[in-house]
Structures are given as C-alpha cells and as structure tokens.
Write a protein that holds these residues in place. Sequence first.
Motif, mmCIF file in Angstrom:
data_model
loop_
_atom_site.group_PDB
_atom_site.id
_atom_site.type_symbol
_atom_site.label_atom_id
_atom_site.label_comp_id
_atom_site.label_asym_id
_atom_site.label_seq_id
_atom_site.Cartn_x
_atom_site.Cartn_y
_atom_site.Cartn_z
ATOM 1 N N MET A 27 -5.365 -9.639 0.180
ATOM 2 C CA MET A 27 -4.333 -9.115 1.305
ATOM 3 C C MET A 27 -3.967 -10.289 2.231
ATOM 4 O O MET A 27 -4.885 -11.027 2.469
ATOM 5 N N HIS A 30 0.880 -1.266 -0.059
ATOM 6 C CA HIS A 30 0.070 0.060 -0.098
ATOM 7 C C HIS A 30 0.644 1.263 0.042
ATOM 8 O O HIS A 30 1.820 1.273 0.827
ATOM 9 N N TYR A 85 -4.217 4.307 0.361
ATOM 10 C CA TYR A 85 -4.784 4.371 1.618
ATOM 11 C C TYR A 85 -5.783 5.629 1.402
ATOM 12 O O TYR A 85 -6.908 5.562 1.809
ATOM 13 N N GLY A 139 -11.600 -9.652 -2.761
ATOM 14 C CA GLY A 139 -12.937 -9.327 -3.131
ATOM 15 C C GLY A 139 -13.478 -8.012 -3.138
ATOM 16 O O GLY A 139 -14.341 -7.677 -4.058
ATOM 17 N N VAL A 167 -7.896 -6.550 8.022
ATOM 18 C CA VAL A 167 -6.353 -6.858 8.064
ATOM 19 C C VAL A 167 -5.693 -7.959 8.867
ATOM 20 O O VAL A 167 -4.761 -8.540 8.151
ATOM 21 N N GLY A 226 -2.135 -3.462 -3.328
ATOM 22 C CA GLY A 226 -3.502 -3.073 -2.582
ATOM 23 C C GLY A 226 -3.942 -1.726 -3.003
ATOM 24 O O GLY A 226 -3.156 -0.857 -3.402
HETATM 25 C C1 HEC Z 1 0.559 -8.852 0.181
HETATM 26 C C2 HEC Z 1 0.165 -7.465 0.284
HETATM 27 C C3 HEC Z 1 -0.698 -6.528 1.219
HETATM 28 C C4 HEC Z 1 -0.058 -6.286 2.340
HETATM 29 C C5 HEC Z 1 1.246 -6.734 2.985
HETATM 30 C C6 HEC Z 1 -1.064 -5.509 3.204
HETATM 31 N N1 HEC Z 1 -2.244 -5.534 2.213
HETATM 32 FE FE1 HEC Z 1 -3.751 -4.311 2.712
HETATM 33 N N2 HEC Z 1 -4.677 -4.957 1.213
HETATM 34 C C7 HEC Z 1 -4.006 -5.521 0.122
HETATM 35 C C8 HEC Z 1 -5.095 -5.884 -1.086
HETATM 36 C C9 HEC Z 1 -4.865 -6.774 -2.245
HETATM 37 C C10 HEC Z 1 -6.271 -5.207 -0.674
HETATM 38 C C11 HEC Z 1 -7.718 -5.507 -1.203
HETATM 39 C C12 HEC Z 1 -8.445 -6.619 -0.752
HETATM 40 C C13 HEC Z 1 -9.926 -6.823 -1.300
HETATM 41 O O1 HEC Z 1 -9.824 -6.631 -2.410
HETATM 42 O O2 HEC Z 1 -10.655 -7.474 -0.623
HETATM 43 C C14 HEC Z 1 -5.939 -4.806 0.554
HETATM 44 C C15 HEC Z 1 -6.998 -3.732 1.317
HETATM 45 C C16 HEC Z 1 -6.822 -3.387 2.568
HETATM 46 C C17 HEC Z 1 -7.634 -2.651 3.174
HETATM 47 C C18 HEC Z 1 -9.021 -2.471 2.742
HETATM 48 C C19 HEC Z 1 -10.020 -3.548 3.002
HETATM 49 C C20 HEC Z 1 -11.305 -3.625 2.500
HETATM 50 O O3 HEC Z 1 -12.144 -4.547 2.695
HETATM 51 O O4 HEC Z 1 -11.774 -2.722 1.845
HETATM 52 C C21 HEC Z 1 -7.188 -2.078 4.390
HETATM 53 C C22 HEC Z 1 -7.647 -0.974 5.233
HETATM 54 C C23 HEC Z 1 -5.723 -2.355 4.349
HETATM 55 N N3 HEC Z 1 -5.672 -3.301 3.347
HETATM 56 C C24 HEC Z 1 -4.832 -2.326 5.574
HETATM 57 C C25 HEC Z 1 -3.546 -2.823 5.522
HETATM 58 C C26 HEC Z 1 -2.642 -2.738 6.642
HETATM 59 C C27 HEC Z 1 -3.196 -2.030 7.597
HETATM 60 C C28 HEC Z 1 -1.564 -3.670 6.169
HETATM 61 C C29 HEC Z 1 -0.427 -3.836 7.178
HETATM 62 C C30 HEC Z 1 -0.693 -4.641 8.587
HETATM 63 C C31 HEC Z 1 -2.004 -4.230 4.855
HETATM 64 N N4 HEC Z 1 -3.075 -3.957 4.502
HETATM 65 C C32 HEC Z 1 -1.060 -4.946 4.344
HETATM 66 C C33 HEC Z 1 -2.774 -5.971 0.122
HETATM 67 C C34 HEC Z 1 -2.067 -6.020 1.192
#
Ligand code: HEC
Length: 139
Positions: A116, A71, A82, A109, A103, A79
């Motif tokens: 994630m 992110h 923010y 989805g 998280v 992803g």
């Molecule tokens: C391996 C890659 C990856 C890492 C590491 C990651 N994310 Fe994500 N994140 C994603 C992806 C891909 C999505 C979209 C998921 C989806 O479409 O439901 C996402 C979605 C999100 C969302 C939105 C969720 C939603 O349902 O709308 C949040 C908030 C978020 N991440 C926070 C974090 C935080 C805080 C961390 C660290 C602790 C983190 N992410 C680490 C890949 C990652």
Amino acid sequence: MKKQILVFAIVAGFAFACGGGEKTAETAAPAAESAAPAPAAEVSLEDKYKDDPIYIKGVEKVKGSDCMTCHMVERKIIGPSYAEVAAKYENTEENVNMLAAKVIAGGAGVWGEVMMTPHPAVSEEDAKDMVRYILLLKK
Ligand code: HEC
C-alpha cells in the motif's frame, strides 16, 4: 433471517438437483413451484450502513483520497476489500490507531506482497475516520 436461509437452501437444493440431468430435474420441478420466489439479492454493505454517521463521514474522506483505486467494499482488487479488513480486525480504538498509522505510512506483508502506498498528506484524524468507516463494514 431464518426464512432467507431456508429459501436459499431450497433454491440451492433445486439447482443442485437440476445439475443431475433431465430425469432429476423433472422430479425436482414440482417442489420448486411450491417454494417462495427466489430471494432478493443480498443487501450490500453500502446499503446496510449508509445511514450510520461513521459511514457518512468516512466514505466521504475515502472518496476524497485515492483509496478507491486499490480498494472496493466487497471485492478484492489491488488491496483487500474493506469487508475483509473489517472481518479481520475487531473495531477497537487500538486497531483504529494501528490501521490509521499504516494508511499514512503504507506497507505490505499482512495481505500479501503488494504494497500500500504511503499517504503522508492524510491527517491522523482523517485516517482514523477512514478506518472507522472500514471497520464498520462487517457482514
Ligand atoms: C496503491 C494501492 C493502494 C491505495 C491507493 C490504498 N491502499 Fe490500502 N492497501 C493496499 C494493499 C496492497 C494493502 C495490503 C497491505 C498488506 O498486505 O500489508 C492495503 C491494506 C489496507 C488496509 C489494511 C492494513 C492491514 O495492515 O491490514 C487498510 C485499513 C487500508 N489499506 C486502507 C486504505 C485507505 C483508507 C486508503 C486511502 C487513504 C488506501 N488504503 C489506499 C493498497 C492500497
């Protein structure tokens, strides 16, 4: 704010006129001279919120985990950015709880098929602080 928009409109109008070729560029030039200097780059979300205690607490935790590999604040990489997440969800306690759980559990989805990874080592409290920081980043 209004002035910025006006300046932007003038500059954008000039750029558009320029695209029309030499002749229009000539006629548009004098108007551009009277315009204010080009607007400074838009303030980044980081600069906008950097003094907020929620930002300070959250950014530290996010940087201490692996979030930044997937992110960025204002640009989608693996992803969503923010800023996109902040634009989608209202900053309510309910959404903070729901997103903190996501998280920790991981999942896909909502933004696409990319998943994630789960973060079982992140505590609920830390995940909430991270999400509060993310939802703060509204334009
Ligand atoms: C391996 C890659 C990856 C890492 C590491 C990651 N994310 Fe994500 N994140 C994603 C992806 C891909 C999505 C979209 C998921 C989806 O479409 O439901 C996402 C979605 C999100 C969302 C939105 C969720 C939603 O349902 O709308 C949040 C908030 C978020 N991440 C926070 C974090 C935080 C805080 C961390 C660290 C602790 C983190 N992410 C680490 C890949 C990652």
